[in-house]
Every structure is written in structure tokens, then in C-alpha cells.
Design an enzyme around this catalytic site. Structure first.
Site, PDB file in Angstrom:
ATOM      1  N   GLY A 179      -4.117 -30.211  13.651  1.00 43.87           N
ATOM      2  CA  GLY A 179      -2.967 -30.666  14.415  1.00 43.87           C
ATOM      3  C   GLY A 179      -2.515 -32.072  14.119  1.00 43.87           C
ATOM      4  CE1 TYR A 180      -6.042 -35.431  15.551  1.00 40.82           C
ATOM      5  CE2 TYR A 180      -7.365 -36.116  13.686  1.00 40.82           C
ATOM      6  CZ  TYR A 180      -7.218 -35.929  15.049  1.00 40.82           C
ATOM      7  OH  TYR A 180      -8.252 -36.227  15.900  1.00 40.82           O
ATOM      8  CB  ALA A 181       0.463 -35.868  10.487  1.00 36.22           C
TER       9      ALA A 181
END
Length: 323
Positions: A52-54
Site C-alpha cells: 500500500g505504500y505509494a
């Protein structure tokens, strides 16, 4: 950098972890390469990211750097699944279908066949726990992950999940829990830390610098290049810009002055050496900021300083934690 076992497993990791939440968004690939190089040169091994990061770009950047900066086998590669963004909104989905699809996506973006640690990014009551945990079992049995863990679980959720996994031979035992922990946020001391200790989970604190506030950079206002000035992190940091936090930051700064250290070094050394902690996850926007954290490996706080910081930042405890 010194190494520690992750919980009761045989996996050894550096006692600082490199966080990559800003990679692919606030941190470009050049800065990411500089960060990874500095971290590895300091003896670091544990690198943490998430699907889910970036929107997956953090994993893509890290994947492009693997092999270029450091051989894959020299890193302990950790990622997380269960949280994504769709249409600009945060979506939590810990169903078996979504989790395993996200894990396969993480492996593609990272360019690897397996990760060393795969973590459930958060708890959700919308899915039966046994279904969620079955994804961890399959990840290990299929060779996609070597160890598994959880993140952002409360004390009872941690105990429930860990006990369920330990109750039957063949299930993937939880190795770790990743939770927020710093001098500004000590809530996990009530129930999460005791649960983790009792059930053999290593603790990986995120935001060990109080979302950057414990560096002292906000004592005179909000710097234009700080996270609090970023549209992505303004609210994230703002929760710790209050009177209680300022009092704790002042104590950290006084301790740092007396020891000839930076506030960052004092705050990070404090959380690194708390009982049960394996490796604080340190993230930075630039390589220069990260290097300020990597100096802490040679630092140990005097007991009287640690005790004073304990007192000024102590969380409220009562029944049933204290009787």
C-alpha cells in the site's frame, strides 16, 4: 550494526530497520538508492515496505535497487498486505483472496520469488480471523514468505491471532508485530507488549521518532520542508504538536544537550532498547536525514536518563494493567 533475533525465531535482523513509506512519492529513486547504500554500509539488513505504500511504487523502487545496491541474500526483506488505496481512498481488505493476490503483486514488484517477512498490515472485523490467518499459512507453505507477522493489532487481537496460530501444528507461527511506539506514543505498553512477550513476537516499532516531532524540528514552528508541511503528512504529524508532546520534546532536548547528542539519537536509542523491541523502523525523506539515525548504533543512554524520560512520558495506567 548489532543483530537481534526476531522474536523467538532463528531469524536475525539488524537492530534498526529501514522504512520505505516515502519511497516512490516523497523520496525519488536517486535518494532511495542513497538511503539503501547508507543503511547497508552501516550494517543494516532489515528493509520494510508494503503493497500500500505509494500505490506499490515503494516496492517497485526497492525492487529496482535489489542486486544493484546490495545482493538480495544480504537483506531481510519485509513487506505488508491488506491495505491499499482505490479512488483516493484507503481500503482495508484482509480476505484470503485479496491478501494472496497482493502478495503475488508484491513479489512481482520486488522482482523476487519470496520475501523474508510478510505482515498483515492491519486488523479488520469484516473478515473471519481464521480466513485471514489462512493466507499466512499458505504464504509460508507455498514458499512465498519465510516468516509472517502482524501490524497495528491491539493487545487482544495480537493474543488471539498468535494463540490461534500456535494451537495447531503446521500453522505459520507469528514472528513479529509492527506497531507505533515512541516517547510520544507508549500505548502498546498497556497490552500489546505484554502479549508479544508472552507469545514470542518480536516488536518492530514504527514512527520511533514520534512522526518526526522528537527530533525537535518543530519547537520553533513548522519548517517548510518538513512532513508537517506536506499535504500527505500534515494531519499525520499534527496529532503530536500539542502541549504534552512539547513537554516531552523539551525533556529529550535537555537530555541531548547534557549528553552531547542530538534529540534524534536520544529518542531513537530510548525506544530501541525498550524491553521486547527488536528493531525500530526508521524512515526518512532524504539520505542525509537517514544518516542522522544510523549513528545511534554506538549509543547507549545512561540509566538515569532513560528513567527520567520514562517518567516524563509515562502513559496513564490503571486497572487492570496495575492492581
Amino acid at each position: 550494526m548489532q543483530q537481534r533475533h526476531l522474536g523467538r525465531t532463528g531469524l536475525r535482523v539488524s537492530r534498526l530497520a529501514l522504512g520505505t513509506m516515502t519511497w516512490g512519492r516523497d523520496t525519488d529513486e536517486h535518494e532511495a538508492r542513497e538511503q539503501l547504500t547508507a543503511f547497508v554500509d552501516a550494517g543494516g539488513t532489515l528493509v520494510d515496505t508494503a503493497a500500500g505504500y505509494a500505490d506499490g511504487d515503494s516496492e517497485r523502487v526497492l525492487g529496482r535497487l535489489l542486486g544493484e545496491v546490495v545482493p538480495r541474500e544480504n537483506l531481510v526483506l519485509a513487506t505488508k498486505g491488506g491495505v491499499s488505496r482505490r479512488g483516493g481512498h484507503r481500503v482495508v481488505d484482509v480476505s484470503r483472496r485479496t491478501l494472496l493476490a497482493e502478495l503475488d503483486g508484491s513479489l512481482r514488484r520486488l522482482g523476487v520469488d519470496t520475501v523474508d517477512l510478510w505482515q498483515l498490515h492491519t486488523w479488520s472485523p469484516a473478515v473471519p480471523l481464521e480466513e485471514t490467518l489462512s493466507a499466512l499459512d499458505f504464504a509460508v507453505s507455498s514458499g512465498r514468505a519465510r516468516y509472517v507477522g502482524i501490524s497495528n493489532y491491539t493487545g487482544w487481537q495480537t493474543a488471539h491471532a498468535a494463540t490461534y496460530q500456535q494451537a495447531w501444528p503446521g500453522r505459520a507461527t507469528l514472528a513479529s508485530t509492527q506497531v507505533e511506539y515512541s516517547l510520544l506514543q507508549r500505548g502498546i505498553e498497556r497490552e500489546v507488549l505484554p502479549a508479544a512477550e508472552a507469545l514470542g513476537l518480536g516488536v518492530l516499532p514504527w514512527s520511533p521518532l514520534g512522526r518526526g516531532v522528537l527530533t525537535g524540528k518543530y519547537r520553533a514552528g513548522t519548517p517548510a520542508d518538513s512532513r508537517a508541511a506536506s499535504p500527505h503528512f500534515e494531519r499525520f504529524v499534527g496529532v503530536y504538536l500539542d502541549k504534552r508532546s512539547y513537554r516531552i520534546v523539551d525533556a529529550v532536548c535537555r537530555a541531548a544537550e547534557g549528553l552531547g547528542l542530538s534529540p534524534l539519537e536520544v529518542a531513537l536509542a530510548w525506544v530501541r532498547d525498550r524491553p521486547g523491541v527488536t528493531a525500530p523502523v526508521v524512515g526518512a525523506r532524504t539520505a542525509a536525514q537517514l544518516r542522522g539515525s544510523l549513528t545511534v548504533d554506538d549509543i547507549e543512554l545512561p540509566p538515569e536518563i532513560s528513567a527520567a524520560l520514562d517518567d516524563v512520558s509515562a502513559p496513564p495506567l490503571g486497572y487492570p494493567e496495575r492492581r
